[in-house]
Design an enzyme around this catalytic site. Structure first.
Site, PDB file in Angstrom:
ATOM      1  N   ARG A  90       0.847  -1.188   0.000  1.00 12.61           N
ATOM      2  CA  ARG A  90       0.000   0.000   0.000  1.00 12.61           C
ATOM      3  C   ARG A  90       0.883   1.239   0.000  1.00 12.61           C
ATOM      4  O   ARG A  90       1.915   1.276   0.678  1.00 12.61           O
ATOM      5  CB  ARG A  90      -0.918   0.032   1.234  1.00 12.61           C
ATOM      6  N   HIS A 108      12.963  -2.874  -1.494  1.00 12.07           N
ATOM      7  CA  HIS A 108      12.392  -2.786  -2.839  1.00 12.07           C
ATOM      8  C   HIS A 108      13.216  -3.688  -3.754  1.00 12.07           C
ATOM      9  O   HIS A 108      14.451  -3.639  -3.712  1.00 12.07           O
ATOM     10  CB  HIS A 108      12.435  -1.333  -3.334  1.00 12.07           C
ATOM     11  N   GLU A 173      17.509 -10.488  -0.630  1.00 13.90           N
ATOM     12  CA  GLU A 173      16.696  -9.648   0.253  1.00 13.90           C
ATOM     13  C   GLU A 173      16.778 -10.160   1.684  1.00 13.90           C
ATOM     14  O   GLU A 173      16.915  -9.380   2.643  1.00 13.90           O
ATOM     15  CB  GLU A 173      15.235  -9.643  -0.209  1.00 13.90           C
TER      16      GLU A 173
HETATM   17  C1  GRF Z   1       9.648  -9.264  -2.357  1.00 14.98           C
HETATM   18  O1  GRF Z   1      10.169  -9.261  -3.671  1.00 14.98           O
HETATM   19  C2  GRF Z   1       9.848  -7.887  -1.768  1.00 14.98           C
HETATM   20  O2  GRF Z   1      11.001  -7.247  -2.260  1.00 14.98           O
HETATM   21  C3  GRF Z   1       8.646  -7.173  -2.254  1.00 14.98           C
HETATM   22  O3  GRF Z   1       7.611  -8.114  -2.020  1.00 14.98           O
HETATM   23  C4  GRF Z   1       8.128  -9.413  -2.395  1.00 14.98           C
HETATM   24  C5  GRF Z   1       7.603 -10.477  -1.476  1.00 14.98           C
HETATM   25  O4  GRF Z   1       8.112 -10.234  -0.208  1.00 14.98           O
HETATM   26  N1  GRF Z   1       8.470  -5.928  -1.585  1.00 14.98           N
HETATM   27  P1  GRF Z   1       7.716 -11.187   1.058  1.00 14.98           P
HETATM   28  O5  GRF Z   1       8.027 -12.631   0.659  1.00 14.98           O
HETATM   29  O6  GRF Z   1       6.229 -11.012   1.320  1.00 14.98           O
HETATM   30  O7  GRF Z   1       8.593 -10.706   2.175  1.00 14.98           O
END
Ligand code: GRF
Length: 201
Positions: A90, A108, A173
């Site tokens: 959001r 990101h 990440e």
């Molecule tokens: C990931 O690629 C993150 O960078 C983006 O949402 C995706 C899923 O993230 N913002 P998660 O598995 O819900 O942490």
């Protein structure tokens, strides 16, 4: 530091962050909040023993500030002093961002300033990029554009699809966000740069 994590989906970044906040780490996860009551990340947070809350954004329609008032109320129950956005989908108003200025991070899935916004992996592939990755930054009013605290790079491989590239980035990440958080909570703002070449040992 009392850390709240906001998510919209599966929460793999939340899991990585929660798992990093153990032992002598100066922070603890105090709340996981989602804008989607069905988000898979909520169940994972409960399994990890973390308090959760859901503030469904849909009843509020386009009234972002009404949604954010409920969000702030949910946050107030655990009085976090730092918010980590982790797959939170959001867009937050300048008022909310201002209220958390200097105390809200986001991850990101691109090497910002490249590819702010959505579909970052497909855009990197469409551009023929040989390198891609993810960025953790402080959240400011401008979407996906606050001070960069860390980046992790991966190579783009022959035959990559958005999904295969996303999977390679996601591994990084889960390394990057905990590393940035660890430094951020002790006041270290020095940007860090990781690559997945180390992890190929
Ligand atoms: C990931 O690629 C993150 O960078 C983006 O949402 C995706 C899923 O993230 N913002 P998660 O598995 O819900 O942490």
């Amino acid at each position: 530091r009392r850390v709240a994590i906001l998510l919209s989906g599966g929460g793999s970044n939340m899991v990585a962050l929660v798992r990093s906040m153990t032992g002598d780490h100066p922070s603890r996860p105090v709340l996981v909040v989602s804008n989607d009551p069905q988000a898979g990340g909520l169940a994972k947070a409960r399994d990890l023993g973390i308090h959760t809350a859901a503030v469904d954004h849909r009843p509020f329609g386009r009234d972002r500030s009404a949604f954010e008032s409920e969000l702030q109320a949910a946050l107030a129950t655990e009085e976090p002093d730092l918010i980590c956005l982790a797959g939170f989908m959001r867009i937050l108003t300048p008022d909310f961002v201002a209220a958390w200025r200097g105390r809200m991070l986001n991850i990101h899935p691109s090497l910002l300033p490249l590819y702010p916004g959505l579909h970052t992996h497909a855009r990197a592939l469409a551009n023929g990029d040989h390198e891609h990755g993810c960025t953790v930054h402080e959240v400011t009013e401008e979407l996906d554009f606050g001070p960069i605290l860390g980046q992790a790079r991966v190579p783009v491989e022959q035959g990559d699809t958005p999904d295969s590239l996303a999977a390679r980035v996601l591994v990084q990440e889960h390394r990057l966000y905990p590393e940035v958080l660890r430094r951020f909570v002790v006041g270290d703002r020095t940007p860090i740069h990781l690559s997945n070449f180390h992890s190929m040992t």
